[in-house]
Every structure is written in structure tokens, then in C-alpha cells.
Design a protein around this motif. Structure first.
Motif, PDB file in Angstrom:
ATOM      1  N   ARG A 184       0.829  -1.210   0.000  1.00  0.00           N
ATOM      2  CA  ARG A 184       0.000   0.000   0.000  1.00  0.00           C
ATOM      3  C   ARG A 184       0.863   1.260   0.000  1.00  0.00           C
ATOM      4  O   ARG A 184       0.515   2.262  -0.632  1.00  0.00           O
ATOM      5  CB  ARG A 184      -0.938  -0.004   1.214  1.00  0.00           C
ATOM      6  CG  ARG A 184      -2.063  -1.031   1.126  1.00  0.00           C
ATOM      7  CD  ARG A 184      -3.082  -0.839   2.235  1.00  0.00           C
ATOM      8  NE  ARG A 184      -2.523  -1.136   3.540  1.00  0.00           N
ATOM      9  CZ  ARG A 184      -2.578  -2.333   4.130  1.00  0.00           C
ATOM     10  NH1 ARG A 184      -3.159  -3.357   3.491  1.00  0.00           N
ATOM     11  NH2 ARG A 184      -2.056  -2.517   5.326  1.00  0.00           N
ATOM     12  N   ARG A 185       1.986   1.225   0.702  1.00  0.00           N
ATOM     13  CA  ARG A 185       2.839   2.409   0.774  1.00  0.00           C
ATOM     14  C   ARG A 185       3.541   2.694  -0.552  1.00  0.00           C
ATOM     15  O   ARG A 185       4.074   3.793  -0.755  1.00  0.00           O
ATOM     16  CB  ARG A 185       3.875   2.243   1.894  1.00  0.00           C
ATOM     17  CG  ARG A 185       3.266   2.302   3.292  1.00  0.00           C
ATOM     18  CD  ARG A 185       4.324   2.052   4.356  1.00  0.00           C
ATOM     19  NE  ARG A 185       5.283   3.138   4.394  1.00  0.00           N
ATOM     20  CZ  ARG A 185       6.577   2.991   4.665  1.00  0.00           C
ATOM     21  NH1 ARG A 185       7.075   1.787   4.874  1.00  0.00           N
ATOM     22  NH2 ARG A 185       7.368   4.041   4.706  1.00  0.00           N
ATOM     23  N   SER A 186       3.548   1.735  -1.463  1.00  0.00           N
ATOM     24  CA  SER A 186       4.121   1.981  -2.789  1.00  0.00           C
ATOM     25  C   SER A 186       3.167   2.759  -3.689  1.00  0.00           C
ATOM     26  O   SER A 186       3.544   3.205  -4.771  1.00  0.00           O
ATOM     27  CB  SER A 186       4.482   0.654  -3.467  1.00  0.00           C
ATOM     28  OG  SER A 186       3.316  -0.046  -3.896  1.00  0.00           O
ATOM     29  N   VAL A 187       1.918   2.948  -3.241  1.00  0.00           N
ATOM     30  CA  VAL A 187       0.907   3.620  -4.049  1.00  0.00           C
ATOM     31  C   VAL A 187       1.142   5.132  -4.058  1.00  0.00           C
ATOM     32  O   VAL A 187       1.318   5.757  -3.005  1.00  0.00           O
ATOM     33  CB  VAL A 187      -0.509   3.317  -3.502  1.00  0.00           C
ATOM     34  CG1 VAL A 187      -1.545   4.251  -4.131  1.00  0.00           C
ATOM     35  CG2 VAL A 187      -0.877   1.861  -3.758  1.00  0.00           C
ATOM     36  N   LYS A 188       1.129   5.715  -5.238  1.00  0.00           N
ATOM     37  CA  LYS A 188       1.095   7.165  -5.401  1.00  0.00           C
ATOM     38  C   LYS A 188      -0.348   7.545  -5.660  1.00  0.00           C
ATOM     39  O   LYS A 188      -0.975   7.029  -6.598  1.00  0.00           O
ATOM     40  CB  LYS A 188       1.985   7.601  -6.569  1.00  0.00           C
ATOM     41  CG  LYS A 188       2.012   9.113  -6.788  1.00  0.00           C
ATOM     42  CD  LYS A 188       2.920   9.476  -7.949  1.00  0.00           C
ATOM     43  CE  LYS A 188       2.951  10.982  -8.180  1.00  0.00           C
ATOM     44  NZ  LYS A 188       3.819  11.345  -9.325  1.00  0.00           N
ATOM     45  N   LEU A 189      -0.911   8.411  -4.833  1.00  0.00           N
ATOM     46  CA  LEU A 189      -2.336   8.716  -4.914  1.00  0.00           C
ATOM     47  C   LEU A 189      -2.564  10.196  -5.239  1.00  0.00           C
ATOM     48  O   LEU A 189      -1.933  11.067  -4.642  1.00  0.00           O
ATOM     49  CB  LEU A 189      -3.020   8.356  -3.585  1.00  0.00           C
ATOM     50  CG  LEU A 189      -4.550   8.451  -3.541  1.00  0.00           C
ATOM     51  CD1 LEU A 189      -5.132   7.338  -2.675  1.00  0.00           C
ATOM     52  CD2 LEU A 189      -5.023   9.813  -3.025  1.00  0.00           C
ATOM     53  N   ARG A 190      -3.424  10.427  -6.196  1.00  0.00           N
ATOM     54  CA  ARG A 190      -3.915  11.778  -6.502  1.00  0.00           C
ATOM     55  C   ARG A 190      -5.386  11.824  -6.120  1.00  0.00           C
ATOM     56  O   ARG A 190      -6.163  10.947  -6.492  1.00  0.00           O
ATOM     57  CB  ARG A 190      -3.770  12.115  -7.985  1.00  0.00           C
ATOM     58  CG  ARG A 190      -2.339  12.185  -8.480  1.00  0.00           C
ATOM     59  CD  ARG A 190      -2.306  12.665  -9.919  1.00  0.00           C
ATOM     60  NE  ARG A 190      -2.525  14.104 -10.014  1.00  0.00           N
ATOM     61  CZ  ARG A 190      -2.874  14.728 -11.136  1.00  0.00           C
ATOM     62  NH1 ARG A 190      -3.092  14.045 -12.237  1.00  0.00           N
ATOM     63  NH2 ARG A 190      -3.017  16.036 -11.152  1.00  0.00           N
ATOM     64  N   ARG A 191      -5.762  12.826  -5.372  1.00  0.00           N
ATOM     65  CA  ARG A 191      -7.162  12.989  -5.007  1.00  0.00           C
ATOM     66  C   ARG A 191      -7.776  14.066  -5.898  1.00  0.00           C
ATOM     67  O   ARG A 191      -7.089  14.976  -6.360  1.00  0.00           O
ATOM     68  CB  ARG A 191      -7.289  13.364  -3.532  1.00  0.00           C
ATOM     69  CG  ARG A 191      -6.645  14.687  -3.176  1.00  0.00           C
ATOM     70  CD  ARG A 191      -6.547  14.862  -1.681  1.00  0.00           C
ATOM     71  NE  ARG A 191      -6.018  16.194  -1.366  1.00  0.00           N
ATOM     72  CZ  ARG A 191      -5.417  16.508  -0.229  1.00  0.00           C
ATOM     73  NH1 ARG A 191      -5.281  15.591   0.717  1.00  0.00           N
ATOM     74  NH2 ARG A 191      -4.965  17.738  -0.030  1.00  0.00           N
ATOM     75  N   TYR A 192      -9.076  13.961  -6.107  1.00  0.00           N
ATOM     76  CA  TYR A 192      -9.751  14.941  -6.945  1.00  0.00           C
ATOM     77  C   TYR A 192     -11.222  15.026  -6.536  1.00  0.00           C
ATOM     78  O   TYR A 192     -11.729  14.191  -5.775  1.00  0.00           O
ATOM     79  CB  TYR A 192      -9.632  14.585  -8.431  1.00  0.00           C
ATOM     80  CG  TYR A 192     -10.198  13.230  -8.807  1.00  0.00           C
ATOM     81  CD1 TYR A 192     -11.558  13.066  -9.057  1.00  0.00           C
ATOM     82  CD2 TYR A 192      -9.381  12.109  -8.908  1.00  0.00           C
ATOM     83  CE1 TYR A 192     -12.082  11.829  -9.399  1.00  0.00           C
ATOM     84  CE2 TYR A 192      -9.896  10.875  -9.250  1.00  0.00           C
ATOM     85  CZ  TYR A 192     -11.241  10.733  -9.486  1.00  0.00           C
ATOM     86  OH  TYR A 192     -11.763   9.509  -9.816  1.00  0.00           O
ATOM     87  N   GLN A 193     -11.889  16.037  -7.014  1.00  0.00           N
ATOM     88  CA  GLN A 193     -13.320  16.188  -6.809  1.00  0.00           C
ATOM     89  C   GLN A 193     -14.007  16.177  -8.172  1.00  0.00           C
ATOM     90  O   GLN A 193     -13.340  16.085  -9.207  1.00  0.00           O
ATOM     91  CB  GLN A 193     -13.597  17.476  -6.036  1.00  0.00           C
ATOM     92  CG  GLN A 193     -12.940  17.484  -4.652  1.00  0.00           C
ATOM     93  CD  GLN A 193     -13.140  18.774  -3.900  1.00  0.00           C
ATOM     94  OE1 GLN A 193     -14.256  19.285  -3.818  1.00  0.00           O
ATOM     95  NE2 GLN A 193     -12.058  19.325  -3.358  1.00  0.00           N
ATOM     96  N   SER A 194     -15.317  16.232  -8.171  1.00  0.00           N
ATOM     97  CA  SER A 194     -16.010  16.220  -9.456  1.00  0.00           C
ATOM     98  C   SER A 194     -17.208  17.151  -9.435  1.00  0.00           C
ATOM     99  O   SER A 194     -17.831  17.373  -8.394  1.00  0.00           O
ATOM    100  CB  SER A 194     -16.468  14.804  -9.823  1.00  0.00           C
ATOM    101  OG  SER A 194     -17.496  14.354  -8.964  1.00  0.00           O
TER     102      SER A 194
END
Length: 216
Positions: A184-194
Motif C-alpha cells: 500500500r505504501r508503494s501507491v502514489k495517490l492523486r485525489r480529486y473532486q467532481s
């Protein structure tokens, strides 16, 4: 259906980001594909979302209608029973960890190196915190990156917590093996809205008539 803004655009400046005009354009692409009618040019500005709005909305409408393997192709007789919903994705931000986002507010876009390429340098039996400064982080050959996304309304609808959502996204991306804290720590996450808008068939029919179509 969802579309991305031009790179660098991260904020919604007003409430007109996603409008009925976007939905009418999507509905029109499907209607014209099924009836051989002449399309009506879209009447919304393209600056914020570039060509994706005009070309992408029509393309994604047809993909959703005809090429989604989970469903039967839409037929002309079904048109009066349809509604069209368009989501334009906004407010993209890089998260500081895979937990740095809010359920019900953010959608998530994850990317991570294929865990099949993990080095076997240690056991993951002693799980570390997602915010840990542990010196061990897997190193990967730059061969294959897995990606997936969930829109903001999907996660609360499924009743997932953050870890469950991220792990489900990893499965959606194609990883079928074990998932550990290091994974899980290898995940690069981008958050967004819609920004989201919906129209029904009767709305679309009136729009076609208002734009000179007396045959619908």
C-alpha cells in the motif's frame, strides 16, 4: 462518464463547470449514432477542459453505450428511458500518503509499480505505518505501472473505508496477489473532486426542438 481538465487546472472557479449543455452533447452523440440524425454543435466553452469536452464527451458517451462489456449495447428503443450524467473531474492534488484524502469528498487515482517486480529483501510481517519514515521502501525496475481510479461517489456507495478503497483500486488496476502495508505504501495517490450534472430524455428532446429539430 468522467473527463479530466487541462493539466494545471486544479480549481473550480464557478458553478458552471459541468452544465446541462455537457449532458446534451453526450446524449446527442448517442442519439445521432442510433438514428443517423445530424449532430447539434455543442454550445459550451472549451477553455477549462480543452478538447476533451467536445471530442471526449461524445467519444465516452459512445464507449459507455456500445463498448462496455458489462452491459448490452443500448438500442434506439431504449432512448426514452435513459438519463445522461456527466462528471467533470476537478481539484486534482497530490496526496502525501495513500490515506491523505476524504471519503465523500474526493475521488482517488492511484498508480503503483507492479508488485510482481518487488525485491525479496525482507518479510512484511512487521507492518509499518503508512506515515512511517522507515528506511525500507521497495525499489522497482521502471517496467510496469498499474493504475486505477474511483469517482468520489463510488467509495461511500460501497461502504468502504480508506484502506478497503485503496485495496479495491489495486485489484481494479490488475493486481491479484497479496497486499501488505509495504504494498500500500508503494501507491502514489492523486485525489480529486467532481462536478456533476444529469438530464433525462424529455430534457434532451426539448433541447433538440429548441435547436431546430422538428422531427424528434
Amino acid at each position: 462518464m468522467s473527463l479530466l481538465p487541462v493539466a494545471g487546472e486544479t480549481t473550480v472557479e464557478d458553478d458552471s463547470t459541468c452544465t446541462k449543455a455537457h449532458c446534451f452533447h453526450a446524449f446527442d452523440a448517442l442519439y445521432c449514432a442510433l438514428t443517423d440524425s445530424t449532430p447539434i454543435p455543442p454550445d459550451f466553452p472549451d477553455e477549462k477542459f480543452h478538447f476533451l469536452c467536445k471530442d471526449g464527451i461524445a467519444e465516452y458517451a459512445l464507449i459507455s453505450a456500445f463498448k462496455d462489456s458489462r452491459f448490452s449495447r443500448i438500442e434506439e428503443k431504449e432512448l426514452p428511458f435513459l438519463e445522461c450524467c456527466v462528471s467533470l473531474l476537478t481539484n486534482f492534488e497530490e496526496a502525501s500518503s495513500y490515506l491523505d484524502w476524504t471519503i465523500g469528498t474526493h475521488g482517488i487515482y492511484i498508480s503503483f509499480p507492479d508488485p510482481a517486480l518487488y525485491p525479496t529483501s525482507r518479510s512484511s510481517s512487521s507492518a509499518s505505518s503508512p506515515f512511517s519514515s522507515s528506511s525500507f521502501l521497495p525499489r522497482f525496475a521502471p517496467r510496469r505501472t498499474l493504475t486505477a481510479t474511483y469517482l468520489p461517489d463510488v467509495i461511500p456507495a460501497q461502504g468502504w473505508d480508506k484502506i478497503e478503497a485503496v485495496e479495491s483500486a489495486m485489484r481494479k488496476a490488475g493486481w491479484a496477489g497479496p497486499i501488505s502495508e509495504d504494498t500500500r505504501r508503494s501507491v502514489k495517490l492523486r485525489r480529486y473532486q467532481s462536478a456533476k450534472c444529469t438530464v433525462v430524455w424529455d430534457d434532451f428532446v426539448q433541447w433538440r426542438r429548441d435547436n431546430g429539430d422538428d422531427t424528434i
